[in-house]
Write a protein that holds these residues in place. Sequence first.
Motif, PDB file in Angstrom:
ATOM      1  N   ALA A  98       0.899  -1.195  -0.127  1.00 19.39           N
ATOM      2  CA  ALA A  98       0.308   0.251  -0.137  1.00 19.39           C
ATOM      3  C   ALA A  98       1.044   1.072   0.086  1.00 19.39           C
ATOM      4  CB  ALA A  98      -0.586   0.024   1.117  1.00 19.39           C
ATOM      5  N   SER A  99       1.670   1.290   0.748  1.00 21.09           N
ATOM      6  CA  SER A  99       2.876   2.202   0.036  1.00 21.09           C
ATOM      7  C   SER A  99       2.960   2.856  -0.560  1.00 21.09           C
ATOM      8  CB  SER A  99       3.691   2.026   2.275  1.00 21.09           C
ATOM      9  OG  SER A  99       3.426   1.902   3.097  1.00 21.09           O
ATOM     10  N   ALA A 100       4.235   1.800  -1.187  1.00 22.75           N
ATOM     11  CA  ALA A 100       4.589   2.028  -2.238  1.00 22.75           C
ATOM     12  C   ALA A 100       3.486   2.521  -3.475  1.00 22.75           C
ATOM     13  CB  ALA A 100       4.953   0.474  -3.177  1.00 22.75           C
ATOM     14  N   LEU A 101       2.319   1.257  -3.768  1.00 19.81           N
ATOM     15  CA  LEU A 101       1.181   2.284  -4.444  1.00 19.81           C
ATOM     16  C   LEU A 101       0.931   3.967  -4.136  1.00 19.81           C
ATOM     17  CD1 LEU A 101      -0.681   1.805  -6.743  1.00 19.81           C
ATOM     18  CD2 LEU A 101      -2.681   1.498  -4.892  1.00 19.81           C
ATOM     19  N   LEU A 102       0.528   4.095  -2.913  1.00 23.25           N
ATOM     20  CA  LEU A 102       0.045   5.296  -2.690  1.00 23.25           C
ATOM     21  C   LEU A 102       1.758   6.205  -2.872  1.00 23.25           C
ATOM     22  CD1 LEU A 102      -1.489   4.705   1.263  1.00 23.25           C
ATOM     23  CD2 LEU A 102      -2.444   5.512  -1.435  1.00 23.25           C
ATOM     24  N   GLN A 103       2.993   6.304  -2.838  1.00 25.43           N
ATOM     25  CA  GLN A 103       3.757   6.465  -3.415  1.00 25.43           C
ATOM     26  C   GLN A 103       4.377   7.140  -4.560  1.00 25.43           C
ATOM     27  OE1 GLN A 103       6.465   8.425  -1.631  1.00 25.43           O
ATOM     28  NE2 GLN A 103       6.867   8.676  -3.105  1.00 25.43           N
ATOM     29  N   ALA A 104       3.850   6.178  -5.439  1.00 13.58           N
ATOM     30  CA  ALA A 104       4.324   6.169  -7.185  1.00 13.58           C
ATOM     31  C   ALA A 104       2.394   7.042  -6.980  1.00 13.58           C
ATOM     32  CB  ALA A 104       3.486   4.750  -7.352  1.00 13.58           C
ATOM     33  N   ALA A 105       1.336   7.096  -6.805  1.00 12.98           N
ATOM     34  CA  ALA A 105       0.166   8.184  -6.738  1.00 12.98           C
ATOM     35  C   ALA A 105       1.202   9.515  -6.637  1.00 12.98           C
ATOM     36  CB  ALA A 105      -0.710   7.765  -5.840  1.00 12.98           C
ATOM     37  N   SER A 106       1.371   9.434  -5.523  1.00 17.01           N
ATOM     38  CA  SER A 106       2.251  10.896  -5.492  1.00 17.01           C
ATOM     39  C   SER A 106       2.986  11.356  -6.413  1.00 17.01           C
ATOM     40  CB  SER A 106       2.549  11.245  -3.785  1.00 17.01           C
ATOM     41  OG  SER A 106       3.677  10.524  -3.469  1.00 17.01           O
ATOM     42  N   THR A 107       3.762  10.132  -6.869  1.00 19.32           N
ATOM     43  CA  THR A 107       5.054  10.841  -7.983  1.00 19.32           C
ATOM     44  C   THR A 107       4.111  11.276  -9.200  1.00 19.32           C
ATOM     45  OG1 THR A 107       5.756   9.734  -6.250  1.00 19.32           O
ATOM     46  CG2 THR A 107       7.087  10.633  -9.035  1.00 19.32           C
ATOM     47  N   LEU A 123      -9.623   5.490  -5.853  1.00 21.15           N
ATOM     48  CA  LEU A 123      -8.885   4.194  -5.455  1.00 21.15           C
ATOM     49  C   LEU A 123      -7.758   4.726  -4.132  1.00 21.15           C
ATOM     50  CD1 LEU A 123      -7.830   1.684  -8.021  1.00 21.15           C
ATOM     51  CD2 LEU A 123      -5.592   3.089  -6.948  1.00 21.15           C
ATOM     52  N   THR A 124      -7.296   5.414  -3.988  1.00 17.29           N
ATOM     53  CA  THR A 124      -5.982   5.492  -3.201  1.00 17.29           C
ATOM     54  C   THR A 124      -6.893   5.751  -1.818  1.00 17.29           C
ATOM     55  OG1 THR A 124      -6.038   7.868  -3.294  1.00 17.29           O
ATOM     56  CG2 THR A 124      -4.367   6.392  -4.423  1.00 17.29           C
ATOM     57  N   TRP A 125      -8.701   6.324  -1.596  1.00 19.69           N
ATOM     58  CA  TRP A 125      -9.002   6.493  -0.572  1.00 19.69           C
ATOM     59  C   TRP A 125      -9.691   5.290  -0.154  1.00 19.69           C
ATOM     60  CZ3 TRP A 125     -13.499   5.022   0.677  1.00 19.69           C
ATOM     61  CH2 TRP A 125     -14.155   5.332   2.093  1.00 19.69           C
ATOM     62  N   MET A 126     -10.291   4.244  -1.105  1.00 18.15           N
ATOM     63  CA  MET A 126     -10.049   2.868  -0.666  1.00 18.15           C
ATOM     64  C   MET A 126      -8.990   2.107  -0.151  1.00 18.15           C
ATOM     65  SD  MET A 126     -12.043   1.532  -3.962  1.00 18.15           S
ATOM     66  CE  MET A 126     -12.707   0.449  -4.389  1.00 18.15           C
ATOM     67  N   VAL A 127      -8.247   2.135  -1.131  1.00 16.34           N
ATOM     68  CA  VAL A 127      -6.657   1.589  -0.204  1.00 16.34           C
ATOM     69  C   VAL A 127      -7.063   2.134   1.456  1.00 16.34           C
ATOM     70  CG1 VAL A 127      -4.138   1.717  -1.031  1.00 16.34           C
ATOM     71  CG2 VAL A 127      -5.284   1.272  -2.236  1.00 16.34           C
ATOM     72  N   ARG A 128      -6.224   3.108   0.954  1.00 13.56           N
ATOM     73  CA  ARG A 128      -6.531   3.220   3.552  1.00 13.56           C
ATOM     74  C   ARG A 128      -7.694   3.319   3.522  1.00 13.56           C
ATOM     75  NH1 ARG A 128      -4.870   8.880  -0.057  1.00 13.56           N
ATOM     76  NH2 ARG A 128      -2.896   8.993   0.216  1.00 13.56           N
ATOM     77  N   PHE A 129      -8.646   2.905   3.710  1.00 14.36           N
ATOM     78  CA  PHE A 129     -10.079   2.809   4.049  1.00 14.36           C
ATOM     79  C   PHE A 129      -9.746   1.362   3.949  1.00 14.36           C
ATOM     80  CE2 PHE A 129     -14.257  -0.580   3.940  1.00 14.36           C
ATOM     81  CZ  PHE A 129     -15.106   0.438   5.094  1.00 14.36           C
ATOM     82  N   ASN A 130      -8.909   0.734   2.994  1.00 14.27           N
ATOM     83  CA  ASN A 130      -9.017  -1.322   3.896  1.00 14.27           C
ATOM     84  C   ASN A 130      -7.835  -1.825   4.509  1.00 14.27           C
ATOM     85  OD1 ASN A 130     -10.912  -3.116   2.164  1.00 14.27           O
ATOM     86  ND2 ASN A 130     -10.733  -1.130   0.801  1.00 14.27           N
ATOM     87  N   GLN A 131      -6.976   0.224   4.809  1.00 13.85           N
ATOM     88  CA  GLN A 131      -5.768  -0.069   5.604  1.00 13.85           C
ATOM     89  C   GLN A 131      -6.008  -0.551   6.726  1.00 13.85           C
ATOM     90  OE1 GLN A 131      -3.533  -2.584   3.296  1.00 13.85           O
ATOM     91  NE2 GLN A 131      -2.262  -0.978   4.397  1.00 13.85           N
ATOM     92  N   SER A 132      -7.301   0.697   7.271  1.00 10.68           N
ATOM     93  CA  SER A 132      -7.705   0.962   8.546  1.00 10.68           C
ATOM     94  C   SER A 132      -8.507  -0.607   9.152  1.00 10.68           C
ATOM     95  CB  SER A 132      -8.831   1.951   8.272  1.00 10.68           C
ATOM     96  OG  SER A 132      -9.790   1.329   7.449  1.00 10.68           O
ATOM     97  N   LYS A 133      -7.853  -0.122  10.669  1.00 13.80           N
ATOM     98  CA  LYS A 133      -8.274  -1.345  11.114  1.00 13.80           C
ATOM     99  C   LYS A 133     -10.294  -1.388  11.222  1.00 13.80           C
ATOM    100  CE  LYS A 133      -5.545   0.108  15.000  1.00 13.80           C
ATOM    101  NZ  LYS A 133      -5.028   0.275  16.721  1.00 13.80           N
ATOM    102  N   GLN A 134     -11.256  -0.609  11.302  1.00 12.85           N
ATOM    103  CA  GLN A 134     -12.900  -1.273  10.706  1.00 12.85           C
ATOM    104  C   GLN A 134     -12.918  -2.389  11.664  1.00 12.85           C
ATOM    105  OE1 GLN A 134     -13.195  -2.510   7.104  1.00 12.85           O
ATOM    106  NE2 GLN A 134     -11.097  -1.215   6.105  1.00 12.85           N
ATOM    107  N   GLU A 135     -12.725  -1.396  13.536  1.00 11.97           N
ATOM    108  CA  GLU A 135     -13.000  -2.630  13.803  1.00 11.97           C
ATOM    109  C   GLU A 135     -14.476  -3.537  14.021  1.00 11.97           C
ATOM    110  OE1 GLU A 135     -11.471  -0.536  17.516  1.00 11.97           O
ATOM    111  OE2 GLU A 135      -9.177  -1.230  17.591  1.00 11.97           O
ATOM    112  N   GLU A 136     -15.508  -2.286  13.873  1.00 10.99           N
ATOM    113  CA  GLU A 136     -16.608  -2.711  13.735  1.00 10.99           C
ATOM    114  C   GLU A 136     -17.655  -3.085  12.876  1.00 10.99           C
ATOM    115  OE1 GLU A 136     -16.175   0.765  11.233  1.00 10.99           O
ATOM    116  OE2 GLU A 136     -15.439   0.446  13.199  1.00 10.99           O
TER     117      GLU A 136
END
Length: 242
Positions: A98-107, A123-136
């Motif tokens: 995920a970090s590599a993808l977001l870095q490519a996006a910023s570049t 798409l990057t929002w979805m990646v961050r959402f899927n990386q979040s804990k989402q405990e509920e």
Amino acid sequence: MTEMLAALLGAIVGGALSAWVGSRQTAKVLKHETDLAAGERREAQRADQERRRTLAADQLIAALADFVTVNRDDGDRSAAFVRIAATADVHRERNGRASALLQAASTHAHALPEELRERWDALTWMVRFNQSKQEERTEDLRRRDASDLLNYIEYVRRSLCAVSEGDPVPPHFPAPDVRREERRVWGYKPEGKDEPDLSEWQLSARLVGKVTFTTGEVRWYGPNGLVVDLPQEPAETETPAD
């Protein structure tokens, strides 16, 4: 005397007229040259913009291919995209991709056309959402989130390929709504909904496809990452019997 004045006046008028005609012609020539130079600058700027867009699209296609590459043997790919029960190694690998993808996006994403930047931002929002804990969030919804993400990645990839190859960009569709309650995956048998129909791709091997870089290099990406074309081994010749 009158004839001399008439001749002088004629010369003056003729000279003025000739000068006016000459200035008009000069002005037309200068305007033509200015317009031509401006057109050449606009064409150069357009070509440079297209080149930058193509380069950005190629780089982001490759970044998506790296992101969806999961080298794991248990077959549960969803664990590599959403926070469901998984090992620490899977978590680390997921965070790294995920970090590599977001870095490519910023570049590179800033060079995309506006309509594609909107899709990439979603798409990057979805990646961050899927990386979040989402405990509920239930595990079923998280697994649906993983399929939503992969299908939306394919939709964005096709949009990027259109830019890279100079083809018409696929129509705009809203990104998956993570708040919806239905379990149907986004893009799978949409049946009239405002979604692309990715049903066949959803059921296929999900090949990422070919990436052609501006350098001329061509790479093929498959479900397990970069595909290397190996030379065919020569067929073994049978040894004649004694």
